[in-house]
Motif scaffolding. Structure first.
Motif, PDB file in Angstrom:
ATOM      1  N   UNK A  70       0.832  -1.202   0.000  1.00 21.46           N
ATOM      2  CA  UNK A  70       0.000   0.000   0.000  1.00 21.46           C
ATOM      3  C   UNK A  70       0.871   1.258   0.000  1.00 21.46           C
ATOM      4  N   UNK A  71       2.011   1.163   0.647  1.00 24.43           N
ATOM      5  CA  UNK A  71       2.972   2.273   0.636  1.00 24.43           C
ATOM      6  C   UNK A  71       3.860   2.187  -0.589  1.00 24.43           C
ATOM      7  N   UNK A  72       4.360   0.995  -0.891  1.00 23.12           N
ATOM      8  CA  UNK A  72       5.322   0.839  -1.974  1.00 23.12           C
ATOM      9  C   UNK A  72       4.730   1.152  -3.348  1.00 23.12           C
ATOM     10  N   UNK A  73       3.475   0.767  -3.582  1.00 23.39           N
ATOM     11  CA  UNK A  73       2.864   1.019  -4.893  1.00 23.39           C
ATOM     12  C   UNK A  73       2.812   2.508  -5.174  1.00 23.39           C
ATOM     13  N   UNK A  74       2.461   3.287  -4.165  1.00 19.47           N
ATOM     14  CA  UNK A  74       2.418   4.744  -4.317  1.00 19.47           C
ATOM     15  C   UNK A  74       3.815   5.304  -4.573  1.00 19.47           C
ATOM     16  N   UNK A  75       4.782   4.877  -3.755  1.00 16.04           N
ATOM     17  CA  UNK A  75       6.127   5.439  -3.837  1.00 16.04           C
ATOM     18  C   UNK A  75       6.796   5.105  -5.161  1.00 16.04           C
ATOM     19  N   UNK A  76       6.652   3.865  -5.622  1.00 12.53           N
ATOM     20  CA  UNK A  76       7.292   3.462  -6.873  1.00 12.53           C
ATOM     21  C   UNK A  76       6.747   4.276  -8.040  1.00 12.53           C
ATOM     22  N   UNK A  77       5.430   4.398  -8.134  1.00 19.97           N
ATOM     23  CA  UNK A  77       4.843   5.164  -9.243  1.00 19.97           C
ATOM     24  C   UNK A  77       5.196   6.640  -9.142  1.00 19.97           C
ATOM     25  N   UNK A  78       5.192   7.166  -7.937  1.00 21.68           N
ATOM     26  CA  UNK A  78       5.527   8.575  -7.752  1.00 21.68           C
ATOM     27  C   UNK A  78       6.957   8.861  -8.180  1.00 21.68           C
ATOM     28  N   UNK A  79       7.891   8.011  -7.734  1.00 24.23           N
ATOM     29  CA  UNK A  79       9.305   8.236  -8.054  1.00 24.23           C
ATOM     30  C   UNK A  79       9.583   8.036  -9.532  1.00 24.23           C
ATOM     31  N   UNK A 125      -3.865   2.873  -5.091  1.00 22.30           N
ATOM     32  CA  UNK A 125      -2.735   3.613  -4.532  1.00 22.30           C
ATOM     33  C   UNK A 125      -1.676   3.887  -5.597  1.00 22.30           C
ATOM     34  N   UNK A 126      -1.481   2.938  -6.516  1.00 22.28           N
ATOM     35  CA  UNK A 126      -0.538   3.166  -7.611  1.00 22.28           C
ATOM     36  C   UNK A 126      -1.005   4.326  -8.487  1.00 22.28           C
ATOM     37  N   UNK A 127      -2.315   4.390  -8.759  1.00 27.74           N
ATOM     38  CA  UNK A 127      -2.848   5.497  -9.555  1.00 27.74           C
ATOM     39  C   UNK A 127      -2.707   6.816  -8.792  1.00 27.74           C
ATOM     40  N   UNK A 128      -2.867   6.770  -7.479  1.00 30.30           N
ATOM     41  CA  UNK A 128      -2.618   7.967  -6.673  1.00 30.30           C
ATOM     42  C   UNK A 128      -1.189   8.474  -6.863  1.00 30.30           C
TER      43      UNK A 128
END
Length: 535
Positions: A70-79, A125-128
């Motif tokens: 839930x944290x990693x999906x957001x961070x990977x896509x953001x970075x 979360x990845x889309x976020x």
């Protein structure tokens, strides 16, 4: 100008650096409002998710390994996608891409709040993360396009101060929501804040773009950047769990490095690269991104392990441990606008050398043994030093990123710098996490080898490996045995955390040195109308 509409500034004037100063003071006010709102939404959402993880795990009956994504999906896509966001803003219009990013973030937040399964929640979360990758670099680019160089320092200082306050409010707000309603409201509240943000941006903020931007985006480069960064980050995140030699770690890391090499080759030969490599011909631009990578890796690593020190080693409650960070937030919020004025008055070089050095002092103080010291000596003084050092650094750093490149490349420059900060967080969690766990296990070995303890105590200590949690079974025969087991575990844990803080101090000092060596220009002082470097 009493009735502002999109595009009130002359389009030709936007192409020059002086155009920003010609926009009305009212529009500048609305630019700050909209960028502060957007950043606050993103920061609050990012911080409250960690508070809600236990409730989500229980409600959706998901294992811990899955919950971590839930944290990693957001961070990977953001970075991985920040560079796309900056480039898209330069090409299609910074306000337009900002509004698109805000809309994607709001829609995906609604999806998060209504997700029936953990799989859909992770996908949302990845889309976020994708939405944040669009709006964050464009938010700073809007400030750069609306404020003259002599005003940007204070404007970004205001933005940074409000963002720091949002970061402080996030955990408290998240705890209240989870305790009194449901974790789903931490996501469902975002659309209510996003709608007025979008309205203000459309109604009161001018469009700006790079008039010389190519007609198409660098899609091959975008795909390679996403695949390379995503694969490398996956390997780094998995390293603490599986070890560096495991195929699940080495494979993605090697693949990621190869793909990133292909990305660099693609950018060098592309007619319209999403990350022009000639940006790095500027010593200032290279130095500021190296400083960002080093300093934010130090901060992320220290703040990841400091709660373990407070709670597991020193026996603080979770509420008290959260309160211990307040001096950092208060100082950041109170001094960010002041520090933005430092660049306007004195240039970038001095605060960018001094700030990380002061932060290094704070990390170093946290590395000192403090088993019996009070909070005021062991934690308050180091955290105050950290807050002051970061306050001196953040606004000049962000402003320098904008000033060091031509105005037409503000968006991509902001994207590169934000990507460096995001990558620093991932590297810190993965690499420093592995170092800390290794030091913890070695500390247990040393203490067990020289200790005269019972088999029961030895068994309890062995069960603590790789957990970073002080747990002692209640079925041990005596209070003496329980105390002995706790002492071995706490001493080993404290030693590993001190190692992390020492490494963080070294990273911050390296960041200060990189600023001294690579940022040779004094920056933009008051009255200057030229950027410190020209490409």
């Amino acid at each position: 100008m009493t009735n502002l509409k999109p595009g009130p500034c002359d389009e030709a004037a936007i192409r020059s650096v002086r155009a920003a100063a010609e926009c009305s003071s009212r529009e500048k006010f609305w630019v700050l409002v909209v960028t502060v709102l957007a950043s606050s939404i993103a920061y609050i959402d990012e911080s409250v998710v960690n508070i809600a993880l236990p409730a989500i795990e229980t409600d959706l009956r998901a294992p811990v390994a899955v919950i971590q994504w839930l944290v990693n999906a957001y961070t990977v896509c953001f970075a991985a996608l920040l560079l796309i966001g900056g480039t898209a803003g330069d090409r299609f219009g910074r306000r337009r891409v900002f509004v698109l990013g805000m809309g994607v973030f709001a829609a995906s937040s609604l999806w998060c709040g209504l997700a029936p399964s953990i799989g859909q929640l992770i996908a949302a979360r990845a889309v976020q993360g994708f939405g944040s990758a669009l709006l964050v670099p464009c938010a700073l680019a809007l400030i750069g396009a609306s404020f003259g160089e002599n005003e940007r320092g204070k404007a970004i200082g205001t933005w940074a101060a409000c963002s720091a306050i949002a970061a402080a409010v996030g955990p408290v707000l998240g705890g209240l929501i989870v305790d009194h309603t449901t974790w789903r409201w931490i996501f469902l509240i975002n659309p209510f804040l996003a709608v007025p943000t979008i309205f203000i941006a459309v109604r009161h903020v001018s469009e700006s773009r790079d008039p010389k931007a190519p007609a198409t985006l660098d899609w091959p480069g975008a795909i390679l950047a996403f695949a390379g960064l995503g694969s490398a980050i996956f390997g780094l995140i998995a390293a603490p769990s599986y070890g560096w030699e495991d195929a699940r770690v080495a494979g993605p890391l090697v693949f990621g490095v190869l793909i990133l090499a292909a990305f660099a080759w693609q950018e060098a030969r592309s007619r319209s690269p999403m990350m022009p490599l000639d940006l790095f011909k500027s010593l200032g631009f290279s130095g500021i991104n190296l400083l960002t990578l080093l300093l934010y890796a130090a901060l992320a690593g220290a703040f990841l392990f400091l709660p373990f020190d407070l709670i597991q080693v020193h026996g603080y409650s979770a509420a008290l441990a959260g309160t211990a960070f307040l001096p950092f937030t208060v100082i950041m919020g109170a001094l960010s606008r002041w520090s933005g004025g430092l660049l306007d008055r004195f240039g970038a070089r001095l605060p960018l050398i001094a700030g990380p050095a002061i932060a290094a002092l704070g990390f170093g103080l946290l590395a000192l043994p403090a088993a019996d010291a009070s909070y005021w000596i062991a934690f308050f003084v180091p955290i105050v030093a950290l807050g002051f050092g970061m306050a001196v650094t953040v606004a000049p750093l962000t402003t320098f990123v904008i000033n060091v490149v031509p105005e037409a490349r503000i968006g991509i420059a902001s994207g590169v710098n934000n990507a460096a900060a995001a990558l620093a967080n991932v590297l810190a969690v993965a690499v420093l996490g592995a170092v800390a766990l290794g030091a913890f296990d070695r500390g247990l070995d040393r203490r067990l080898a020289g200790a005269r303890i019972s088999p029961q105590v030895r068994e309890v200590v062995e069960s603590a490996r790789s957990k970073f949690v002080v747990e002692v079974r209640s079925d041990l025969a005596s209070e003496t045995e329980r105390a002995a087991a706790k002492a071995v575990i706490k001493d080993s844990l404290a030693g590993s955390i001190r190692l992390v803080m020492s490494l963080a101090a070294g990273l911050a000092l390296a960041g200060s040195a990189s600023a001294a060596l690579l940022i040779r220009s004094p920056g933009v002082a008051s009255g200057s109308s030229k950027p410190p470097f020209r490409l």
